[in-house]
Design a protein around this motif. Structure first.
Motif, mmCIF file in Angstrom:
data_model
loop_
_atom_site.group_PDB
_atom_site.id
_atom_site.type_symbol
_atom_site.label_atom_id
_atom_site.label_comp_id
_atom_site.label_asym_id
_atom_site.label_seq_id
_atom_site.Cartn_x
_atom_site.Cartn_y
_atom_site.Cartn_z
ATOM 1 N N PHE A 6 -11.587 -2.720 -15.768
ATOM 2 C CA PHE A 6 -11.554 -3.843 -14.821
ATOM 3 C C PHE A 6 -12.933 -4.506 -14.743
ATOM 4 O O PHE A 6 -13.939 -3.818 -14.616
ATOM 5 C CB PHE A 6 -11.221 -3.340 -13.410
ATOM 6 N N LEU A 25 -6.942 -8.120 -8.146
ATOM 7 C CA LEU A 25 -6.013 -7.030 -7.806
ATOM 8 C C LEU A 25 -5.974 -6.813 -6.292
ATOM 9 O O LEU A 25 -4.894 -6.668 -5.706
ATOM 10 C CB LEU A 25 -6.438 -5.734 -8.519
ATOM 11 N N SER A 72 -2.821 -7.541 -3.949
ATOM 12 C CA SER A 72 -2.289 -6.395 -3.209
ATOM 13 C C SER A 72 -2.222 -6.712 -1.726
ATOM 14 O O SER A 72 -1.231 -6.409 -1.054
ATOM 15 C CB SER A 72 -3.179 -5.165 -3.416
ATOM 16 N N LEU A 80 -7.852 1.637 -1.143
ATOM 17 C CA LEU A 80 -8.055 2.007 -2.544
ATOM 18 C C LEU A 80 -9.498 2.471 -2.713
ATOM 19 O O LEU A 80 -10.438 1.770 -2.312
ATOM 20 C CB LEU A 80 -7.772 0.793 -3.438
ATOM 21 N N PHE A 84 -9.197 6.730 -9.437
ATOM 22 C CA PHE A 84 -8.713 6.043 -8.241
ATOM 23 C C PHE A 84 -8.108 7.052 -7.282
ATOM 24 O O PHE A 84 -7.498 8.049 -7.704
ATOM 25 C CB PHE A 84 -7.578 5.063 -8.582
ATOM 26 N N LEU A 122 -1.189 4.656 0.708
ATOM 27 C CA LEU A 122 -0.197 3.609 1.012
ATOM 28 C C LEU A 122 0.562 4.050 2.250
ATOM 29 O O LEU A 122 1.026 5.201 2.315
ATOM 30 C CB LEU A 122 0.794 3.460 -0.142
ATOM 31 N N LEU A 141 6.877 0.234 -3.833
ATOM 32 C CA LEU A 141 5.556 -0.196 -4.308
ATOM 33 C C LEU A 141 4.919 0.911 -5.137
ATOM 34 O O LEU A 141 4.351 0.664 -6.205
ATOM 35 C CB LEU A 141 4.644 -0.578 -3.131
ATOM 36 N N ARG A 167 6.151 0.949 -8.608
ATOM 37 C CA ARG A 167 5.560 -0.136 -9.418
ATOM 38 C C ARG A 167 4.137 0.195 -9.825
ATOM 39 O O ARG A 167 3.736 0.025 -10.974
ATOM 40 C CB ARG A 167 5.574 -1.423 -8.600
ATOM 41 N N ILE A 168 3.366 0.676 -8.835
ATOM 42 C CA ILE A 168 1.958 1.008 -9.115
ATOM 43 C C ILE A 168 1.886 2.119 -10.165
ATOM 44 O O ILE A 168 1.081 2.068 -11.089
ATOM 45 C CB ILE A 168 1.224 1.439 -7.817
ATOM 46 N N ASP A 199 2.033 1.038 -13.667
ATOM 47 C CA ASP A 199 1.038 0.029 -14.083
ATOM 48 C C ASP A 199 0.175 0.638 -15.194
ATOM 49 O O ASP A 199 -0.449 1.677 -14.993
ATOM 50 C CB ASP A 199 0.175 -0.343 -12.864
ATOM 51 N N ARG A 220 -2.592 -0.025 -16.304
ATOM 52 C CA ARG A 220 -4.056 -0.082 -16.155
ATOM 53 C C ARG A 220 -4.644 1.216 -15.628
ATOM 54 O O ARG A 220 -5.839 1.383 -15.531
ATOM 55 C CB ARG A 220 -4.439 -1.266 -15.258
ATOM 56 N N MET A 278 -5.225 -3.428 2.479
ATOM 57 C CA MET A 278 -5.710 -2.616 1.359
ATOM 58 C C MET A 278 -7.224 -2.624 1.426
ATOM 59 O O MET A 278 -7.896 -3.524 0.934
ATOM 60 C CB MET A 278 -5.221 -3.141 -0.014
HETATM 61 C C1 LIG Z 1 -4.939 1.319 -8.860
HETATM 62 C C2 LIG Z 1 -3.957 0.232 -8.554
HETATM 63 C C3 LIG Z 1 -3.581 -0.023 -7.237
HETATM 64 C C4 LIG Z 1 -2.677 -1.036 -6.925
HETATM 65 N N1 LIG Z 1 -2.330 -1.273 -5.621
HETATM 66 C C5 LIG Z 1 -1.450 -2.256 -5.323
HETATM 67 C C6 LIG Z 1 -1.075 -2.507 -3.968
HETATM 68 O O1 LIG Z 1 -1.520 -1.869 -3.014
HETATM 69 N N2 LIG Z 1 -0.185 -3.533 -3.747
HETATM 70 C C7 LIG Z 1 0.351 -4.289 -4.762
HETATM 71 O O2 LIG Z 1 1.147 -5.185 -4.500
HETATM 72 N N3 LIG Z 1 -0.005 -4.052 -6.044
HETATM 73 C C8 LIG Z 1 -0.885 -3.065 -6.348
HETATM 74 N N4 LIG Z 1 -1.232 -2.831 -7.655
HETATM 75 C C9 LIG Z 1 -0.670 -3.720 -8.696
HETATM 76 C C10 LIG Z 1 0.718 -3.272 -9.128
HETATM 77 O O3 LIG Z 1 0.617 -2.132 -9.957
HETATM 78 C C11 LIG Z 1 1.431 -4.408 -9.885
HETATM 79 O O4 LIG Z 1 0.626 -4.878 -10.920
HETATM 80 C C12 LIG Z 1 1.730 -5.548 -8.959
HETATM 81 O O5 LIG Z 1 2.447 -5.071 -7.860
HETATM 82 C C13 LIG Z 1 2.524 -6.668 -9.669
HETATM 83 O O6 LIG Z 1 3.706 -6.103 -10.155
HETATM 84 P P1 LIG Z 1 4.631 -6.886 -11.184
HETATM 85 O O7 LIG Z 1 3.749 -7.164 -12.375
HETATM 86 O O8 LIG Z 1 5.741 -5.936 -11.478
HETATM 87 O O9 LIG Z 1 5.033 -8.138 -10.492
HETATM 88 C C14 LIG Z 1 -2.125 -1.808 -7.979
HETATM 89 C C15 LIG Z 1 -2.492 -1.538 -9.304
HETATM 90 C C16 LIG Z 1 -3.404 -0.544 -9.600
HETATM 91 C C17 LIG Z 1 -3.790 -0.295 -11.028
#
Ligand SMILES: Cc1cc2nc3c(=O)[nH]c(=O)nc-3n(C[C@H](O)[C@H](O)[C@H](O)COP(=O)(O)O)c2cc1C
Length: 155
Positions: free
Chosen positions: A15, A23, A27, A40, A47, A51, A61, A64-65, A68, A70, A92
């Motif tokens: 990042f 981000l 978030s 975070l 990390f 939540l 959520l 989804r996280i 991710d 990343r 956050m």
């Molecule tokens: C370490 C980390 C923490 C994250 N925390 C959040 C969060 O608190 N809320 C959020 O909406 N997305 C958060 N994200 C991003 C989500 O993983 C995701 O990219 C985002 O919700 C968009 O999802 P989409 O691409 O499916 O639309 C975080 C990502 C990382 C890598």
């Protein structure tokens, strides 16, 4: 009742400061819309994220996280119900613990010192204790160590 989740992971994507600003902004907007809060933390390529909020929204959520790309080795440490959030009002929060003698990686991002103060004052709360320990560099088992090493080799 609200659901509270605490996980650890390893940073896999390098990042930049603008990436991290984006981000956090994304978030905070999403979390505010869904009644979710938390914080975070980043330390030495790892990390930890808290939540808290409505159970279904928090679980969705987290799913989804956790997928991710990343970050990796996402390990859930706590999944609990509680009557009130540990960090009320924080959509956050952010804190980075720089290594001894080094500048923070995300120098443009302000640490949320009021959220940290809440963690300090919650002396008997095990989640607050885990977050404090993480920031102070205490060895906590599991979660992200392997992939943080992968990133070291890539960089
Ligand atoms: C370490 C980390 C923490 C994250 N925390 C959040 C969060 O608190 N809320 C959020 O909406 N997305 C958060 N994200 C991003 C989500 O993983 C995701 O990219 C985002 O919700 C968009 O999802 P989409 O691409 O499916 O639309 C975080 C990502 C990382 C890598």
């Amino acid at each position: 009742m609200i659901r509270q989740l605490l996980y650890r992971s390893g940073q896999l994507y390098e990042f930049t400061v603008p990436d991290m600003v984006r981000l956090l902004l994304q978030s905070r907007t999403f979390n505010a819309r869904h009644g979710i809060g938390g914080m975070l933390l980043l330390r030495d390529g790892l990390f930890m994220q808290l939540l808290e909020g409505p159970a279904a929204a928090v679980d969705a959520l987290y799913a989804r996280i956790a997928s991710d790309p990343r970050h990796c080795e996402v390990r859930l440490m706590v999944r609990a119900e509680r009557t009130a959030p540990l960090l009320p009002g924080w959509r956050m929060g952010w804190s980075e613990a720089p290594l001894d003698g080094e500048a923070p990686v995300f120098h443009g991002l302000e640490t949320d010192t009021r959220a940290l103060a809440l963690l300090e004052s919650a002396r008997s709360d095990r989640v607050a204790a885990a977050m404090r320990d993480f920031l102070h560099g205490a060895p906590v088992p599991g979660g992200g160590l392997g992939c943080a090493r992968v990133m070291e080799r890539v960089l």
